[in-house]
Design an enzyme around this catalytic site. Structure first.
Site, short mmCIF file in Angstrom:
data_model
loop_
_atom_site.label_atom_id
_atom_site.label_comp_id
_atom_site.label_asym_id
_atom_site.label_seq_id
_atom_site.Cartn_x
_atom_site.Cartn_y
_atom_site.Cartn_z
N ASP A 133 -0.86 -10.23 -10.07
CA ASP A 133 -0.07 -9.78 -8.92
C ASP A 133 1.39 -9.59 -9.32
N CYS A 205 -21.33 -2.89 2.15
CA CYS A 205 -20.90 -3.19 3.51
C CYS A 205 -21.99 -2.78 4.49
N CYS A 208 -22.00 -2.59 8.51
CA CYS A 208 -21.05 -3.55 9.09
C CYS A 208 -19.64 -2.95 9.21
N CYS A 211 -14.82 -6.38 10.03
CA CYS A 211 -13.40 -6.59 9.70
C CYS A 211 -12.53 -5.61 10.49
N CYS A 215 -9.72 -7.37 13.10
CA CYS A 215 -8.30 -7.42 12.70
C CYS A 215 -7.43 -7.48 13.97
N CYS A 231 -0.09 -5.33 9.08
CA CYS A 231 -0.90 -6.46 8.60
C CYS A 231 -0.11 -7.77 8.71
N CYS A 258 -2.95 -14.16 6.38
CA CYS A 258 -4.00 -14.04 7.41
C CYS A 258 -5.34 -13.93 6.68
N CYS A 261 -9.88 -10.91 8.30
CA CYS A 261 -10.84 -9.90 7.82
C CYS A 261 -11.76 -10.45 6.73
C1 B12 Z 1 0.49 -5.02 -1.89
C2 B12 Z 1 -0.55 -6.13 -1.78
C3 B12 Z 1 -0.83 -6.64 -0.52
C4 B12 Z 1 -0.33 -5.96 0.76
C5 B12 Z 1 -1.18 -4.69 1.01
C6 B12 Z 1 -2.70 -4.95 0.86
C7 B12 Z 1 -3.54 -3.71 0.62
N1 B12 Z 1 -4.78 -3.76 1.04
O1 B12 Z 1 -3.09 -2.76 0.03
C8 B12 Z 1 -0.48 -7.11 1.80
C9 B12 Z 1 0.80 -7.89 1.87
C10 B12 Z 1 -0.87 -6.66 3.19
C11 B12 Z 1 -1.57 -7.96 1.11
C12 B12 Z 1 -2.42 -8.80 1.80
C13 B12 Z 1 -3.38 -9.58 1.19
N2 B12 Z 1 -3.53 -9.78 -0.13
CO1 B12 Z 1 -2.60 -8.75 -1.48
N3 B12 Z 1 -1.96 -7.68 -2.90
C14 B12 Z 1 -1.19 -6.63 -2.93
C15 B12 Z 1 -1.04 -6.09 -4.36
C16 B12 Z 1 0.30 -6.53 -4.93
C17 B12 Z 1 -1.21 -4.57 -4.49
C18 B12 Z 1 -2.38 -3.98 -3.69
C19 B12 Z 1 -2.38 -2.46 -3.74
O2 B12 Z 1 -2.31 -1.89 -4.80
N4 B12 Z 1 -2.38 -1.81 -2.56
C20 B12 Z 1 -2.37 -0.38 -2.49
C21 B12 Z 1 -3.68 0.10 -1.85
C22 B12 Z 1 -3.73 1.62 -1.85
O3 B12 Z 1 -4.67 -0.40 -2.70
P1 B12 Z 1 -5.97 -1.19 -2.23
O4 B12 Z 1 -5.98 -1.42 -0.76
O5 B12 Z 1 -6.14 -2.37 -3.14
O6 B12 Z 1 -7.06 -0.08 -2.49
C23 B12 Z 1 -7.51 0.29 -3.78
C24 B12 Z 1 -9.05 0.30 -3.81
O7 B12 Z 1 -9.54 -0.27 -2.62
C25 B12 Z 1 -9.42 1.74 -4.00
N5 B12 Z 1 -10.04 2.44 -2.89
C26 B12 Z 1 -9.43 3.13 -1.93
N6 B12 Z 1 -10.33 3.70 -1.12
C27 B12 Z 1 -11.54 3.37 -1.58
C28 B12 Z 1 -12.81 3.70 -1.11
C29 B12 Z 1 -13.91 3.20 -1.79
C30 B12 Z 1 -15.27 3.52 -1.30
C31 B12 Z 1 -13.74 2.39 -2.94
C32 B12 Z 1 -14.89 1.84 -3.65
C33 B12 Z 1 -12.44 2.07 -3.39
C34 B12 Z 1 -11.36 2.57 -2.71
O8 B12 Z 1 -8.26 2.46 -4.28
C35 B12 Z 1 -7.09 1.73 -4.01
C36 B12 Z 1 -6.14 1.93 -5.17
O9 B12 Z 1 -6.67 1.38 -6.34
C37 B12 Z 1 -2.26 -6.81 -5.07
C38 B12 Z 1 -2.03 -7.18 -6.54
C39 B12 Z 1 -2.14 -5.95 -7.43
N7 B12 Z 1 -1.15 -5.75 -8.26
O10 B12 Z 1 -3.06 -5.19 -7.34
C40 B12 Z 1 -2.50 -8.06 -4.19
C41 B12 Z 1 -3.95 -8.48 -3.95
C42 B12 Z 1 -4.73 -7.24 -3.61
N8 B12 Z 1 -3.87 -9.32 -2.75
C43 B12 Z 1 -4.69 -10.31 -2.73
C44 B12 Z 1 -4.86 -11.19 -1.63
C45 B12 Z 1 -5.57 -12.50 -1.90
C46 B12 Z 1 -4.38 -10.84 -0.36
C47 B12 Z 1 -4.72 -11.51 0.99
C48 B12 Z 1 -6.15 -11.98 1.10
C49 B12 Z 1 -3.73 -12.67 1.23
C50 B12 Z 1 -3.82 -13.29 2.61
N9 B12 Z 1 -4.84 -14.09 2.90
O11 B12 Z 1 -2.95 -13.08 3.43
C51 B12 Z 1 -4.40 -10.36 1.98
C52 B12 Z 1 -5.65 -9.46 2.20
C53 B12 Z 1 -5.38 -8.35 3.15
C54 B12 Z 1 -6.31 -7.16 2.85
N10 B12 Z 1 -7.33 -6.97 3.67
O12 B12 Z 1 -6.08 -6.47 1.87
C55 B12 Z 1 -5.56 -10.34 -3.98
C56 B12 Z 1 -6.92 -9.75 -3.61
C57 B12 Z 1 -8.14 -10.43 -4.17
C58 B12 Z 1 -9.40 -9.76 -3.67
N11 B12 Z 1 -10.50 -10.49 -3.64
O13 B12 Z 1 -9.43 -8.59 -3.32
C59 B12 Z 1 -4.69 -9.43 -4.97
C60 B12 Z 1 -5.52 -8.65 -5.97
C61 B12 Z 1 -3.71 -10.38 -5.67
C62 B12 Z 1 -4.36 -11.19 -6.79
N12 B12 Z 1 -3.94 -10.99 -8.03
O14 B12 Z 1 -5.24 -11.98 -6.59
N13 B12 Z 1 -1.60 -7.72 -0.23
S1 SF4 Z 2 -16.69 -7.45 7.23
FE1 SF4 Z 2 -15.80 -5.59 6.38
S2 SF4 Z 2 -15.75 -5.93 4.17
FE2 SF4 Z 2 -17.18 -7.44 5.02
S3 SF4 Z 2 -19.21 -6.44 4.88
FE3 SF4 Z 2 -18.38 -6.02 6.92
S4 SF4 Z 2 -17.36 -4.02 6.66
FE4 SF4 Z 2 -17.66 -4.86 4.60
S1 SF4 Z 3 -5.20 -9.80 6.69
FE1 SF4 Z 3 -5.33 -10.04 8.95
S2 SF4 Z 3 -3.91 -8.53 9.80
FE2 SF4 Z 3 -4.24 -7.99 7.63
S3 SF4 Z 3 -5.92 -6.50 7.67
FE3 SF4 Z 3 -6.88 -8.51 7.41
S4 SF4 Z 3 -7.33 -9.18 9.52
FE4 SF4 Z 3 -5.87 -7.50 9.68
#
Ligand code: B12
Ligand code: SF4
Ligand code: SF4
Length: 391
Positions: A133, A205, A208, A211, A215, A231, A258, A261
């Site tokens: 991260d 998924c 389902c 999530c 949310c 978020c 949070c 989800c």
């Molecule tokens: C910015 C960030 C956040 C932001 C934005 C999250 C987001 N979803 O983008 C915020 C602050 C909201 C956040 C929250 C959380 N985060 Co965070 N976060 C990051 C960070 C630094 C970058 C994520 C990123 O690149 N986002 C940009 C978007 C575009 O990317 P993405 O959502 O991951 O989507 C990618 C894929 O899903 C794919 N994709 C897109 N569409 C589709 C469609 C299909 C069909 C498929 C297969 C793929 C796909 O493409 C995208 C680009 O690669 C990473 C660390 C890292 N350097 O990667 C940690 C990371 C993702 N976070 C992590 C965690 C633990 C969390 C939280 C659970 C913390 C919490 N409990 O509050 C929450 C989860 C919220 C959620 N549902 O995502 C972990 C996730 C572990 C995991 N099992 O996934 C990471 C990897 C950190 C780590 N090293 O462990 N986070």
């Molecule tokens: S809660 Fe969301 S991530 Fe989990 S199985 Fe259902 S659709 Fe997929």
């Molecule tokens: S971490 Fe909480 S607020 Fe963020 S997408 Fe998941 S359920 Fe929604």
């Protein structure tokens, strides 16, 4: 004799990582999703996400000699709190990942150690890039490409046996290691997008969408798309300034991160792993009133070494004020009145909002008394809005 890749994986497991996979370096498979996400402004004030996009798109921009990406996954203790705690609005909820020692401090040194092992095996003099991260790498994308799990509609990387309670770590190394098969889409009669992982497990998924409907803020604007600006994790951790007023009622009593989800996800809900809880679970569902009383030294003493330090005292107490406002119990009025005089404008402003939500004559009088002396424009506005809210 086992290959270098096999020896590396054995070493990673010996070091306590639950998942390890390897993929070849190249353009990130879903880099276009990042571009779209940024174009829509879904990163909010996380400016680091908009920097070095070229590097995030392709790790060879970080280190041209990189040939392989080693992706590590480590599970963390999933919810151990009694359900009643989640329903008790007088307590603040802290996301499970933040309950305990900061994962960066725990995992990153072990990535360096794993690299030291590789260097010893190969005689390489340079160091690999190791991120938890902490760098411009799309960690989930690479984890899926290394076959570790599949990405769910909540955007989390999910492993069928461990759920999504996982930290990810990534190493960019110059060795040509043997890549694992990426998560492969397979066709089932149901027609739902389904994945076969490197370990042969199947994940999907299916139909389902729990999530998306659970949310609390509507941050999951579509399957696989999260608008961070909505978020709770972003609003309570990453956002430095005031929480937008219209979002505050939606935060409930989440005060740091949070888990909603993930808690509703069938893959994660059932995967409560039997790791010992880091500490007394109640420490991680603290009384809101107790938290609002923390001064700077007490805050540091309580949260030193945990991810909560990222929000700083002013960020955490801002969130606590919002949670107290949502709780709505007049018992909180005296301590909120004290917070109206906190040195931090961010805390004063959110305390005013909470007083406005709770209402009552004591709250009204305290706001009216604070207004003439208040110098900060943001806090003045919050006090005025709070007084209007009380009618
Ligand atoms: C910015 C960030 C956040 C932001 C934005 C999250 C987001 N979803 O983008 C915020 C602050 C909201 C956040 C929250 C959380 N985060 Co965070 N976060 C990051 C960070 C630094 C970058 C994520 C990123 O690149 N986002 C940009 C978007 C575009 O990317 P993405 O959502 O991951 O989507 C990618 C894929 O899903 C794919 N994709 C897109 N569409 C589709 C469609 C299909 C069909 C498929 C297969 C793929 C796909 O493409 C995208 C680009 O690669 C990473 C660390 C890292 N350097 O990667 C940690 C990371 C993702 N976070 C992590 C965690 C633990 C969390 C939280 C659970 C913390 C919490 N409990 O509050 C929450 C989860 C919220 C959620 N549902 O995502 C972990 C996730 C572990 C995991 N099992 O996934 C990471 C990897 C950190 C780590 N090293 O462990 N986070
Ligand atoms: S809660 Fe969301 S991530 Fe989990 S199985 Fe259902 S659709 Fe997929
Ligand atoms: S971490 Fe909480 S607020 Fe963020 S997408 Fe998941 S359920 Fe929604």
């Amino acid at each position: 004799m086992a290959s270098l890749t096999e020896r590396l994986k054995a070493k990673a497991r010996e070091m306590g990582f639950d998942l390890v996979g390897i993929t070849s370096v190249g353009p990130a498979p879903h880099a276009d999703a990042l571009a779209e996400w940024l174009a829509r402004g879904y990163h909010g004030e996380m400016r680091y996400m908009a920097r070095h996009v070229d590097r995030r798109r392709d790790p060879r921009r970080i280190i041209p000699e990189a040939r392989s990406i080693v992706v590590l996954g480590e599970r963390y203790a999933a919810p151990t709190l009694p359900t009643a705690v989640y329903d008790d609005p007088s307590r603040g909820l802290i996301a499970v990942y933040a309950q305990g020692r900061d994962y960066h401090d725990r995992i990153r040194p072990r990535l360096f150690e794993l690299d030291a092992f590789l260097r010893q095996e190969t005689g390489r003099a340079t160091h690999a890039r190791c991120y938890v991260d902490t760098g411009p790498v799309l960690e989930r994308d690479w984890a899926m490409q290394a076959g570790l799990g599949f990405i769910g509609r909540n955007t989390c990387l999910i492993h069928p046996s461990l759920g999504s309670w996982l930290f990810l770590g990534v190493m960019l190394v110059p060795e040509e290691l043997e890549p694992d098969p990426p998560a492969q889409p397979i066709t089932l009669p149901s027609g739902y997008l389904t994945w076969r992982l490197a370990d042969g497990r199947i994940g999907t998924c299916g139909r389902c969408t729990r999530c998306l409907s659970a949310c609390p803020t509507g941050a999951l604007v579509d399957a696989y798309v999260l608008n961070a600006r909505r978020c709770i994790s972003y609003l309570t951790i990453e956002l430095r300034g005031p929480i937008p007023r219209e979002m505050r009622p939606l935060l409930g009593h989440w005060i740091f991160g949070c888990d909603v989800c993930q808690l509703v996800c069938p893959w994660s809900r059932r995967r409560v792993v039997s790791l010992p809880p880091a500490d007394d679970p109640m420490l991680w569902a603290p009384s809101l009133l107790e938290l609002l009383a923390l001064d700077e030294p007490a805050f540091r003493q309580r949260f030193r070494g945990t991810p909560i330090m990222r929000a700083k005292r002013r960020g955490l107490l801002r969130n606590v004020c919002v949670a107290i406002g949502n709780w709505g119990d007049p018992i909180a009025v005296p301590i909120l009145i004290r917070a109206l005089h906190d040195p931090e404008p961010l805390i004063r402003g959110h305390a005013a909002w909470a007083l406005g939500r709770i209402g009552g004559s004591a709250a009204r009088e305290a706001l009216a008394r604070a207004l003439p002396a208040e110098q900060d424009a943001f806090v003045r506005e919050e006090i005025q809005v709070a007084m209007e809210m009380m009618g």
